[in-house]
Design a protein around this motif. Structure first.
Motif, short mmCIF file in Angstrom:
data_model
loop_
_atom_site.label_atom_id
_atom_site.label_comp_id
_atom_site.label_asym_id
_atom_site.label_seq_id
_atom_site.Cartn_x
_atom_site.Cartn_y
_atom_site.Cartn_z
N ASP A 119 -29.11 -42.00 6.13
CA ASP A 119 -28.80 -42.25 4.72
C ASP A 119 -29.90 -41.74 3.80
OD1 ASP A 119 -30.91 -44.03 4.88
OD2 ASP A 119 -29.81 -45.73 4.05
N HIS A 120 -30.91 -41.08 4.37
CA HIS A 120 -32.08 -40.67 3.59
C HIS A 120 -31.94 -39.22 3.18
CE1 HIS A 120 -36.16 -40.31 2.21
NE2 HIS A 120 -36.47 -41.53 2.59
N PRO A 121 -31.93 -38.93 1.86
CA PRO A 121 -31.70 -37.55 1.42
C PRO A 121 -32.79 -36.58 1.81
CG PRO A 121 -32.29 -38.97 -0.44
CD PRO A 121 -32.05 -39.87 0.73
N MET A 122 -33.98 -37.08 2.23
CA MET A 122 -35.04 -36.18 2.67
C MET A 122 -35.08 -36.04 4.19
SD MET A 122 -38.15 -37.24 0.09
CE MET A 122 -39.19 -35.88 0.61
N SER A 123 -34.16 -36.73 4.87
CA SER A 123 -34.12 -36.65 6.33
C SER A 123 -33.55 -35.30 6.78
CB SER A 123 -33.26 -37.77 6.90
OG SER A 123 -32.99 -37.57 8.27
N PRO A 124 -34.06 -34.73 7.86
CA PRO A 124 -33.47 -33.50 8.38
C PRO A 124 -32.06 -33.71 8.93
CG PRO A 124 -35.13 -34.35 9.90
CD PRO A 124 -35.23 -35.17 8.64
N PHE A 125 -31.65 -34.98 9.07
CA PHE A 125 -30.33 -35.29 9.64
C PHE A 125 -29.34 -35.74 8.58
CE2 PHE A 125 -33.63 -36.91 12.73
CZ PHE A 125 -33.74 -35.71 13.39
N PHE A 126 -29.74 -35.70 7.31
CA PHE A 126 -28.84 -36.13 6.24
C PHE A 126 -27.68 -35.13 6.11
CE2 PHE A 126 -27.50 -36.28 1.76
CZ PHE A 126 -27.27 -37.64 1.62
N GLY A 127 -26.48 -35.63 6.30
CA GLY A 127 -25.28 -34.80 6.18
C GLY A 127 -25.05 -33.84 7.32
N VAL A 128 -25.93 -33.84 8.33
CA VAL A 128 -25.77 -32.91 9.45
C VAL A 128 -24.52 -33.29 10.26
CG1 VAL A 128 -26.78 -32.09 11.61
CG2 VAL A 128 -28.23 -32.40 9.59
N GLY A 129 -23.69 -32.34 10.53
CA GLY A 129 -22.44 -32.58 11.26
C GLY A 129 -21.24 -32.75 10.35
N HIS A 130 -21.47 -32.96 9.07
CA HIS A 130 -20.35 -33.17 8.15
C HIS A 130 -19.45 -31.93 8.09
CE1 HIS A 130 -18.18 -34.75 4.66
NE2 HIS A 130 -18.23 -33.51 4.18
N ALA A 131 -20.03 -30.76 8.03
CA ALA A 131 -19.24 -29.54 7.93
C ALA A 131 -18.33 -29.36 9.14
CB ALA A 131 -20.16 -28.33 7.76
N ASP A 132 -18.84 -29.69 10.33
CA ASP A 132 -18.01 -29.58 11.54
C ASP A 132 -16.83 -30.54 11.47
OD1 ASP A 132 -19.58 -27.61 12.69
OD2 ASP A 132 -20.83 -29.03 13.78
N TRP A 133 -17.10 -31.75 10.97
CA TRP A 133 -16.00 -32.72 10.81
C TRP A 133 -14.97 -32.18 9.81
CZ3 TRP A 133 -14.71 -35.06 6.15
CH2 TRP A 133 -13.73 -36.06 6.22
N PHE A 134 -15.45 -31.67 8.68
CA PHE A 134 -14.54 -31.20 7.63
C PHE A 134 -13.67 -30.05 8.14
CE2 PHE A 134 -13.33 -28.85 3.84
CZ PHE A 134 -12.94 -29.88 2.97
N GLU A 135 -14.28 -29.15 8.88
CA GLU A 135 -13.54 -27.98 9.37
C GLU A 135 -12.79 -28.27 10.66
OE1 GLU A 135 -13.20 -25.29 7.73
OE2 GLU A 135 -14.65 -25.75 6.14
N GLY A 136 -13.05 -29.42 11.30
CA GLY A 136 -12.40 -29.74 12.57
C GLY A 136 -12.99 -28.99 13.74
N THR A 137 -14.25 -28.57 13.62
CA THR A 137 -14.91 -27.82 14.68
C THR A 137 -15.30 -28.74 15.84
OG1 THR A 137 -15.83 -26.31 13.03
CG2 THR A 137 -16.88 -26.32 15.21
N PRO A 138 -14.94 -28.40 17.07
CA PRO A 138 -15.34 -29.25 18.20
C PRO A 138 -16.85 -29.30 18.34
CG PRO A 138 -13.67 -27.64 18.86
CD PRO A 138 -14.13 -27.25 17.49
N THR A 139 -17.40 -30.49 18.44
CA THR A 139 -18.83 -30.67 18.67
C THR A 139 -19.01 -31.60 19.86
OG1 THR A 139 -18.88 -32.47 17.06
CG2 THR A 139 -19.46 -30.29 16.27
N PRO A 140 -20.08 -31.42 20.63
CA PRO A 140 -20.23 -32.17 21.89
C PRO A 140 -20.42 -33.67 21.67
CG PRO A 140 -21.65 -30.23 21.84
CD PRO A 140 -21.14 -30.42 20.46
N LEU A 141 -19.85 -34.44 22.58
CA LEU A 141 -20.12 -35.88 22.62
C LEU A 141 -21.56 -36.13 23.02
CD1 LEU A 141 -19.37 -38.93 22.80
CD2 LEU A 141 -18.55 -38.47 25.13
N LEU A 142 -22.07 -35.40 23.98
CA LEU A 142 -23.42 -35.62 24.47
C LEU A 142 -24.46 -35.04 23.51
CD1 LEU A 142 -23.05 -34.82 28.28
CD2 LEU A 142 -23.07 -37.06 27.18
N PRO A 143 -25.62 -35.70 23.38
CA PRO A 143 -26.69 -35.15 22.56
C PRO A 143 -27.20 -33.84 23.13
CG PRO A 143 -27.08 -37.48 23.05
CD PRO A 143 -25.95 -37.03 23.93
#
Length: 818
Positions: free
Chosen positions: A781-805
């Motif tokens: 939830d932190h706007p300065m985090s490197p992980f803020f919003g990461v993965g959102h574009a894949d969700w929006f486009e429906g791009t398959p992303t791995p379950l495993l880290p």
């Protein structure tokens, strides 16, 4: 004669320049200080941390997307670590959820939240979960205590309080073990009509204002769209004849009444975007992996960050039964956690994968409270008179004096409404009972097959859910997951009950044998989508809390039946299916209605919808026009019925989502004159007027009809809760892109501006390396985090992303203090 005026003006300019410089420096300093504070509130990603409560060393690992892996010695240490991570990444959101449930939001954000607090405080959920916490098993209490320790230590270890509290000029409050149960309570509110059964109140209002057969017809299920797992379609309800109701013979003023709130009253009967979760599975005999495959996309209100937090939890268990079945102490969980609760909510443990959709069973009932005229603090019960319990609930309000709410409690619940004759009504709701809360869901972590998992479902202290399970050996199954399915006696399915009559009311709770269950169906396919699942005695037990019309479930079922072999990506494709099968007959109706029309706008409307793309695509004009036509037809057809009810009850709203589809389509198909608003000469006139209203409204906007794409209306609005109080220039750094999006109601890809799939999981147990998981909003939830919003574009486009880290990028060591 010389003057010193130029000299004075020069001095003034220099003085003003100096002041401006100082102010600029102060502003820069303020910005730098705030940025420094903001940066200090970032979570710890690397290094080490000493935990006084840890039993053994553990590790919190993150990959490039912020996916967290917790490697711990045992379950309790994993709970501590999870609490630590949740607090550092999501404490503000956890706080909001507990405050919403407890009716304590105004204390944080002020007067604007008072109405919400009043509605929720009537249930006194903090007192409910306190009792629930006392009733937990020692093991479950230990887990909540250990998790709370991790939360509070994670909060303390931040260099500064979470940035949201800086903005609100407030300080976070410590996390109590029982607060985790308040987070579950927030889910009860979200999934059970906000703890206020307006659906049955409005049904009662309809029955008081309209003949019974008319109400039965207007609220009837549509058998054309149903797709239950057990049983067949609902019987069609007869069209009421003119002897029951004839709108053409009623006084014209009554028939033509156009109440100001008509649009608000009818909107729940339309696609209001508040229903839409999917879960489906195929057996191992149909899968490319040899194991069964489960797909789950739970639809909820969307925000930044997402409600879920992705995690992998790896630890060892001392559960002898698990070790005997599995031959190992190792536990490896992958999926979604709910910040505030120490459990994997949805995901896979390598043996089974599981997911949920809201059941929409009937979990609330109104009871008539007959006060003693001589002693209003007493009310009638079967054995005589009982005393109303009164509680003064003091609601703290930031920046204002506290508000005292008087709550009157009966044996059935708090008095929260009025019957059509003015009699007070008390609400019985499973979410307001201590028995409805526990950590039973966490037991799925050690289940090794479908049969075992289904056998646990009746013990879970969660809102009743459709639970689908798939296992490594290829089995699939469905049941209801909750320990709070009431047994009823002497009650009408959707009307207030006279609890003073002996034998009326809730008489107990369903036992394990009474839970409906489907295991290994012959077709090798299962599906749920908030629709009616069962019939007969099982349906009598579950009731109807406002099922979806069923078109979405039917489309998923048909998608599954169209293939004999499935890979995980095939199930993701079904989740992303935005075909508008439900509206096809409405497109055909619009074409027939507009045939031969000379009006240029109507002719253009017919031309634009003549080629039916059949998808809720962002760039589709035909979809938007057909959808708007259907909505306007609903308004016109239902107007005279709503007017009659609203004349008595001004705040009336249609009881159930999409519940009028069968009635409206039957009327426009069979054209009964006695049920037509006298404002129209015939049914064709009504349809033509609805089309004209749509054309006139949309053509008046820039670019005319041809520019009215679906994406223009269905623009994403997935925002941070605090963005609205910030200038737009700053808010955009907190919100996800406001892009035009595909999808809508009544199809698998349900999508609204701030409502949609909170995750998409496709998991094949034992084959997690080919399984899929993505979600909107990102991990942090932190706007300065490197992980803020990461993965959102894949969700929006429906791009398959791995379950495993992915590969390790950061590691934080947790060291015990000895």
């Amino acid at each position: 004669m010389k003057t010193d005026k130029p000299r004075r003006h020069g001095a003034l300019r220099r003085w003003l320049a100096a002041v401006a410089t100082v102010l600029l420096l102060l502003m820069v300093a303020a910005v730098m200080i705030n940025l420094w504070i903001l940066h200090r509130s970032l979570p710890e990603l690397d290094g080490w941390h000493v935990a006084t409560s840890a039993g053994a060393p553990s590790k919190i690992v993150r990959d490039a997307h912020g996916l967290v892996t917790i490697e711990a010695d045992d379950e309790l240490d994993a709970d501590y670590d999870l609490g630590f991570v949740h607090a550092q990444e999501r404490f503000f959101e956890m706080d909001l959820m507990r405050r919403v449930a407890a009716g304590e939001l105004a204390e944080l954000v002020g007067q604007a939240a008072l109405k919400t607090d009043i509605g929720h405080r009537r249930h006194r959920l903090r007192a409910v979960v306190h009792q629930a916490y006392e009733n937990l098993t020692p093991q479950q209490r230990s887990r909540l205590i250990k998790y709370a320790w991790g939360v509070n230590r994670g909060l303390d270890e931040l260099g500064a309080r979470p940035w949201e509290y800086v903005l609100l000029r407030s300080k976070p409050r410590e996390w109590l073990p029982e607060d985790s149960l308040l987070v579950i309570a927030a889910m009860y509110l979200d999934l059970n009509e906000d703890g206020n059964n307006l659906r049955e109140l409005n049904t009662a209002r309809m029955r008081a204002a309209l003949p019974g057969p008319v109400v039965d017809f207007l609220l009837a299920a549509d058998p054309a769209w149903e797709a239950p797992l057990v049983g067949g379609q609902s019987p069609a309800v007869d069209l009421p004849g003119p002897d029951v109701l004839d709108l053409r013979r009623s006084p014209a003023g009554d028939n033509n009444a156009k109440v100001a709130s008509l649009a608000a009253a009818v909107s729940p009967a339309l696609d209001d975007m508040r229903i839409g979760s999917n879960s489906f599975a195929v057996a191992g005999s149909l899968s490319s992996t040899g194991s069964a495959i489960l797909a789950n996309d739970m639809h909820l209100g969307l925000r930044v960050p997402n409600i879920w937090f992705r995690a992998r939890l790896r630890y060892h268990t001392d559960n002898d039964s698990y070790v005997a079945r599995h031959g190992s102490r190792a536990v490896d969980l992958n999926g979604l956690t709910l910040p505030g609760v120490p459990a994997l909510v949805v995901g896979s443990n390598g043996h089974i994968a599981w997911g949920f959709t809201n059941s929409y069973g009937d979990w609330q009932d109104w009871f008539r409270v007959q006060r003693d005229p001589a002693h209003p603090s007493r009310y009638k019960v079967p054995e005589g008179w009982a005393t109303i319990e009164s509680h003064d609930e003091v609601i703290a309000i930031k920046g204002a004096a506290p508000y005292t709410l008087k709550v009157e409690d009966t044996r059935w619940g708090p008095i929260m409404g009025e019957d059509v004759d003015g009699t007070p009504l008390a609400l019985s709701w499973i979410g307001a009972l201590p028995r409805s809360y526990n950590l039973g869901l966490a037991e799925l972590s050690l289940a090794t097959n479908v049969h075992e998992a289904l056998g646990l479902a009746h013990t879970f202290g969660i809102p009743p859910q459709n639970m689908l399970v798939a296992d490594k050996e290829g089995h699939i199954g469905w049941t209801l997951a909750s320990n709070a399915i009431p047994l009823r006696s002497g009650m009408h399915a959707s009307l207030p009950t006279d609890g003073a009559q002996p034998g009326n009311g809730w008489t107990g709770w369903a036992n394990a044998a009474q839970y409906p269950r489907v295991e290994d169906p012959a077709s090798g396919r299962l599906w749920t989508a908030n629709n009616r699942i069962v019939d007969g005695d099982a349906l009598s037990l579950v009731g109807n809390g406002g099922y979806d019309v069923g078109a979405r479930a039917q489309q998923i079922r048909n998608d599954l039946q169209a293939h004999d072999r499935f890979a995980p990506t095939d199930l993701l494709a079904i989740q992303l299916d935005d075909r508008a099968i439900f509206l096809t007959r409405w497109q055909q109706l619009l074409q027939a209605t507009l045939a031969g029309q000379d009006d240029p706008r109507l002719a253009q409307m017919r031309q634009l919808t003549a080629t039916w793309g059949g998808r809720a695509a962002a760039d589709s004009v035909d979809y938007r026009l057909v959808r708007a036509f259907r909505e306007q037809v609903f308004h016109e057809v239902l107007a005279p019925f709503i007017a009659r009810v609203s004349a008595r009850h001004g705040d009336f709203a249609w009881p159930t989502h999409d519940s009028a589809e069968a009635a409206v389509w039957t009327m426009i198909d069979r054209k009964p004159m006695h049920l037509l608003d006298p404002h129209y000469a015939d049914w064709h006139a009504l349809l033509l007027d609805a089309a004209r209203q749509v054309a006139d409204k949309l053509a008046a906007q820039p670019g005319g009809l041809a520019a009215r794409t679906w994406g223009e209306e269905n623009r994403a609005a997935i925002d941070h809760p605090l963005a609205r109080v910030l200038p737009s220039g700053l808010a955009r750094y907190l919100d996800m892109p406001h892009d035009r999006q595909s999808g809508d109601a009544n199809m698998p890809r349900v999508a609204g501006p701030a409502f949609g799939s909170s995750e998409r999981l496709v998991a094949s147990p034992g084959h997690e390396n080919v399984s899929i998981l993505h979600m909107p909003g990102g991990q942090s939830d932190h706007p300065m985090s490197p992980f803020f919003g990461v993965g959102h574009a894949d969700w929006f486009e429906g791009t398959p992303t791995p379950l495993l880290p992915g590969e390790q990028q950061h590691a934080l060591e947790i060291m015990p203090m000895h």
